[in-house]
Design an enzyme around this catalytic site. Structure first.
Site, mmCIF file in Angstrom:
data_model
loop_
_atom_site.group_PDB
_atom_site.id
_atom_site.type_symbol
_atom_site.label_atom_id
_atom_site.label_comp_id
_atom_site.label_asym_id
_atom_site.label_seq_id
_atom_site.Cartn_x
_atom_site.Cartn_y
_atom_site.Cartn_z
ATOM 1 N N CYS A 92 -1.710 -0.870 7.290
ATOM 2 C CA CYS A 92 -0.948 0.350 7.237
ATOM 3 C C CYS A 92 -0.837 1.046 8.699
ATOM 4 O O CYS A 92 0.175 1.590 8.698
ATOM 5 C CB CYS A 92 -1.444 1.083 6.182
ATOM 6 N N GLU A 96 1.258 3.853 2.035
ATOM 7 C CA GLU A 96 2.009 4.131 3.327
ATOM 8 C C GLU A 96 3.262 3.331 3.452
ATOM 9 O O GLU A 96 4.423 3.745 3.910
ATOM 10 C CB GLU A 96 1.007 3.873 4.605
ATOM 11 N N CYS A 126 -5.531 1.529 6.471
ATOM 12 C CA CYS A 126 -6.242 0.338 6.732
ATOM 13 C C CYS A 126 -5.858 -0.035 8.037
ATOM 14 O O CYS A 126 -4.634 0.037 8.435
ATOM 15 C CB CYS A 126 -5.921 -0.726 5.668
ATOM 16 N N HIS A 186 0.811 -1.224 0.050
ATOM 17 C CA HIS A 186 0.003 -0.046 -0.077
ATOM 18 C C HIS A 186 0.823 1.105 -0.106
ATOM 19 O O HIS A 186 2.160 1.214 0.225
ATOM 20 C CB HIS A 186 -0.812 -0.227 1.066
#
Length: 312
Positions: free
Chosen positions: A90, A58, A81, A56
């Site tokens: 994350c 991040e 998330c 992701h």
């Protein structure tokens, strides 16, 4: 944004801009961007989500920042998330990186449990949400709309007749260049002959969209249901076809891009024209641009947060 610094605003706009590189390739996940600032407000890392199953935004940004993220700020376009899936949550990565502050543009309606923001606060991290939300929806808007309506965000581009209705398509040459420029931002592009092309996800061999055979011969509800069931969050309809008109009439086309032919400066339609229009009923004007031979008219059904390739 009362406590925001100018460099944080710039960082969020940078995060929004780089997140657009994931449009058309992340579905059914959203395209997200993240910028990491160190404790002095300097950019030390950035990242975005490329496709489902990969890191992701991040995590990519923190990987680039390394130890310089400690005590800094994570600027992210969507709430981090908070669940374990194909990748770790994350919010856990941000907590482990010892960031002091997280700025979030859009809250995630798919969050499980309390949500990533709540867990970040519980860990002692300062969290601000709704940070440049409207600007972030330029990228996240279609994904959010798909969740809200339970179907893909649909754009229809076509050449109009003299009366403004979508019945004057003469070969798509007028808007072919725009379709070519937009196809990377959509999960699926469907032309008037029924050809279906996947966006960036398909180009990478993911085969993410499995559509039933002959789906386009179904009625409007079944077509849209099948597109959503295949995981498509955004669809571009290109050209004039009866099936597209049916989808629009059913209220399931979110925005239209119409190429209206130029008219004489003094012109009266013939008696067979009926009602003359600029865009279909139910849409508001959100963009107008003059080309050499046409006027490009953009209309939105729901709001003006997003209009593909807005040119006005």
């Amino acid at each position: 944004m009362a406590n925001a610094h100018e460099y944080e605003v710039a960082a969020m706009r940078r995060a929004i801009a780089i997140s657009a590189q994931g449009m058309g390739s992340t579905s059914p996940n959203p395209p997200v961007g993240c910028v990491i600032l160190d404790s002095e407000g300097r950019t030390v890392g950035e990242g975005y989500h490329v496709r489902k199953g990969e890191s992701h935004a991040e995590v990519n940004a923190l990987s680039a920042a390394g130890d310089r993220a400690e005590g800094g700020t994570a600027v992210v376009t969507l709430e981090p998330c908070n669940h374990y899936g194909r990748t770790p949550p994350c919010r856990e990565a941000l907590i482990n990186a010892n960031v002091a502050r997280v700025l979030i543009a859009v809250m995630d309606p798919t969050s499980r449990g309390e949500g990533g923001a709540a867990l970040l606060r519980r860990a002692g991290i300062e969290v601000e949400q709704g940070f440049l939300k409207d600007e972030a929806l330029l990228v996240l808007g279609p994904w959010q709309s798909s969740l809200n309506h339970g179907r893909p965000f649909i754009t229809w581009i076509y050449e109009a007749g003299m009366d403004g209705n979508p019945n004057g398509d003469s070969g798509r040459g007028i808007y072919r260049g725009e379709v070519d420029s937009l196809r990377g931002s959509y999960d699926l592009v469907i032309d008037q002959e029924g050809g279906i092309e996947e966006g960036e996800s398909g180009r990478h061999g993911n085969d993410v969209f499995q559509l039933p055979h002959g789906v386009l011969s179904s009625d409007a509800d079944e077509i849209v249901k099948a597109l959503g069931g295949a995981g498509a969050r955004s669809v571009l309809l290109s050209g004039v076809a009866n099936r597209f008109s049916l989808i629009a009439s059913a209220g399931m086309v979110d925005q239209v891009i119409s190429y209206l032919p130029r008219t004489p400066p003094s012109w009266s339609p013939g008696k067979d024209f009926g009602r003359v229009a600029a865009i279909p009923d139910g849409y508001r004007l959100v963009g107008l641009t003059r080309t050499e031979s046409h006027v490009r008219v953009a209309g939105s059904r729901t709001s003006d947060f997003y209009c593909s390739s807005r040119k006005s």
